[in-house]
Design an enzyme around this catalytic site. Structure first.
Site, PDB file in Angstrom:
ATOM      1  N   LEU A   1       0.883  -1.164   0.004  1.00  0.00           N
ATOM      2  CA  LEU A   1       0.050  -0.021   0.089  1.00  0.00           C
ATOM      3  C   LEU A   1       0.933   1.334  -0.060  1.00  0.00           C
ATOM      4  O   LEU A   1       2.059   1.343   0.503  1.00  0.00           O
ATOM      5  CB  LEU A   1      -0.921  -0.135   1.031  1.00  0.00           C
ATOM      6  CG  LEU A   1      -2.047  -1.175   1.435  1.00  0.00           C
ATOM      7  CD1 LEU A   1      -2.624  -1.061   2.622  1.00  0.00           C
ATOM      8  CD2 LEU A   1      -2.818  -1.334   0.001  1.00  0.00           C
ATOM      9  N   HIS A   2       0.406   1.932  -0.737  1.00  0.00           N
ATOM     10  CA  HIS A   2       1.023   3.636  -0.789  1.00  0.00           C
ATOM     11  C   HIS A   2      -0.051   4.733  -0.835  1.00  0.00           C
ATOM     12  O   HIS A   2      -1.236   4.432  -0.623  1.00  0.00           O
ATOM     13  CB  HIS A   2       2.009   3.556  -1.936  1.00  0.00           C
ATOM     14  CG  HIS A   2       1.010   3.442  -3.243  1.00  0.00           C
ATOM     15  ND1 HIS A   2       0.170   4.096  -4.022  1.00  0.00           N
ATOM     16  CD2 HIS A   2       1.392   2.437  -4.273  1.00  0.00           C
ATOM     17  CE1 HIS A   2      -0.445   3.557  -4.873  1.00  0.00           C
ATOM     18  NE2 HIS A   2       0.252   2.433  -5.354  1.00  0.00           N
TER      19      HIS A   2
ATOM     20  N   SER B   1       2.768   0.515  -6.742  1.00  0.00           N
ATOM     21  CA  SER B   1       3.473  -0.471  -5.825  1.00  0.00           C
ATOM     22  C   SER B   1       4.708  -1.027  -6.490  1.00  0.00           C
ATOM     23  O   SER B   1       5.738  -1.422  -6.009  1.00  0.00           O
ATOM     24  CB  SER B   1       2.590  -1.632  -5.787  1.00  0.00           C
ATOM     25  OG  SER B   1       1.383  -1.497  -4.973  1.00  0.00           O
TER      26      SER B   1
ATOM     27  N   HIS C   1      -3.278   4.389  -2.647  1.00  0.00           N
ATOM     28  CA  HIS C   1      -4.340   3.308  -1.993  1.00  0.00           C
ATOM     29  C   HIS C   1      -5.047   4.158  -0.885  1.00  0.00           C
ATOM     30  O   HIS C   1      -6.215   4.307  -0.904  1.00  0.00           O
ATOM     31  CB  HIS C   1      -3.783   2.258  -1.358  1.00  0.00           C
ATOM     32  CG  HIS C   1      -3.205   1.415  -2.412  1.00  0.00           C
ATOM     33  ND1 HIS C   1      -1.833   1.011  -2.509  1.00  0.00           N
ATOM     34  CD2 HIS C   1      -3.588   0.412  -3.364  1.00  0.00           C
ATOM     35  CE1 HIS C   1      -1.589   0.024  -3.453  1.00  0.00           C
ATOM     36  NE2 HIS C   1      -2.884  -0.027  -4.103  1.00  0.00           N
TER      37      HIS C   1
ATOM     38  N   GLY D   1      -8.145   3.212  -8.739  1.00  0.00           N
ATOM     39  CA  GLY D   1      -7.439   4.434  -9.256  1.00  0.00           C
ATOM     40  C   GLY D   1      -7.327   4.541 -10.906  1.00  0.00           C
ATOM     41  O   GLY D   1      -7.294   3.462 -11.545  1.00  0.00           O
TER      42      GLY D   1
END
Ligand code: PAF
Length: 284
Positions: free
Chosen positions: A33-34, A186, A37, A147
């Site tokens: 996750l970044h 990711s 997210h 996204g």
């Protein structure tokens, strides 16, 4: 935050929340996750009483086993991120839970999946469509968030949800970018530091070409040629494809207009990055 590992338990959790009159927003992910997210989680948390996030690295959508192997996995860190962003339930099924040995039905994503990502990653969108439908059936959300960096994925999912009468709203959320414009992904953590710096050319060129198309009608062929020549002469990147497509139906267009989106896939070493820009929203 509840951590849910089985489909049965997920279905029960959601049914229980629905019985309490709660709405459910859902964000499917493959983990690592970044902030991109977190943005999706934030939208869901804002718009729904409950937010469910799934983390499942879906082998069915990888056409390349090395890519599947190399896909970053960091569950402990992901749990902290989900907790910090007020996610209510984290669904983390195992491969066998999703695809038991007797599993045999898959979804064919159809024409919308035939070019761009679908052409270069055969079977990818069948895998995405299959897992997303399974996840939607496990979670039964009111809305699911994706996204727009994965532009074609969003279109495929909208089509599948419409075709199969799945009662779930599909919400697309703008791409989150690093300060220098690189789209969050990711896969970015796997770039060498040199490639990371050069990868910024992708969005820089997309912006330039979108701005040019807004000023002067430009043929899709010229956009493709310009993107490939300029990207490859200014970086180590190798362009896999550039397509100018109708933003609604994703069919290739002859001229780039305000109804078009430029979509690209570029390799930096063994890392494949995708990005896109809607000509309409191009910053001037
Ligand atoms: O975009 C992704 O992370 C994946 O394709 C998705 C939608 C979670 C399906 O595995």
């Amino acid at each position: 935050m509840h951590i849910v590992r089985s489909i049965d338990e997920m279905q029960q959790w959601s049914a229980n929340e629905r019985n309490l009159g709660k709405t459910i927003g859902f964000v499917p992910t493959m983990g690592a996750l970044h902030n991109g997210h977190s943005e999706l989680f934030g939208r869901s948390v804002l718009e729904h009483d409950r937010t469910v996030v799934s983390i499942f690295v879906n082998a069915l959508q990888f056409n390349n086993s090395a890519d599947l192997e190399a896909y970053p996995r960091q569950l402990e860190k992901d749990i902290v991120i989900a907790e910090e962003t007020n996610v209510d339930a984290l669904f983390v099924p195992s491969h066998d839970e999703m695809y038991p040995p007797n599993f045999s039905s898959t979804i064919s994503a159809g024409d919308i999946a035939a070019h761009m990502e679908g052409l270069h990653r055969p079977g990818h969108f069948d895998g995405v469509a299959t897992v997303v439908v399974k996840l939607l059936n496990a979670v039964s959300p009111d809305a699911a968030y994706f996204g727009i960096k994965d532009f074609q994925q969003v279109a495929v999912i909208r089509q599948v949800v419409r075709d199969l009468n799945i009662a779930c709203q599909i919400v697309s959320v703008p791409t989150v970018r690093e300060a220098d414009g690189l789209a969050l992904s990711s896969r970015n953590v796997r770039l060498t530091s040199e490639d990371r710096q050069e990868a910024v050319q992708i969005y820089r060129l997309l912006r330039e070409l979108a701005t040019l198309s807004l000023e002067t009608p430009t043929s899709s062929a010229d956009i493709k040629k310009a993107f490939i020549t300029r990207l490859e002469s200014s970086s180590n990147g190798i362009v896999e494809y550039v397509e100018v497509v109708d933003s609604q139906n994703l069919r290739p267009t002859i001229t780039a207009t305000t109804d078009s989106t430029i979509c690209v896939a570029v390799w930096f070493g063994d890392v494949r990055l995708i990005d896109n820009i809607s000509i309409d929203s191009s910053p001037s």
